[in-house]
Design a protein around this motif. Sequence first.
Motif: not given
Length: 112
Positions: A27, A31, A34, A88, A107-108
């Motif tokens: 991660k 991420c 977030d 995601c 990444t998110s």
Amino acid sequence: MTPIGTELDDLVLKRIQEAYLARKIRKTKDCLNDMDKAELFEADVEKFMMDADSIEKAMPATSERASHPDNTHYVIHGTSTKGFAVCCKVCSNYHPQTGAFIEWKLTSFTRK
């Protein structure tokens, strides 16, 4: 070669799910930020990953830190443990010189 959006979708998603189960998805700091802002936890990621049944190719990774032109962002939609719609973003990461696949990066992960 078959473009993403056809028969390869299931293969890409399966590889991401296998990497998640093997704890081989890293991660990013973005991420984690977030997730913190959206009050999402690892249990949400796990449910989301195991329930996922479709994936979309979003775009090639074009950030300055992208190490290889084959790095690609994918988007997966689903639900959290509390039933919230979540999204995601996962990125493939290839070695800058050899082009060998290195890892998947989350990444998110956030609410829609």
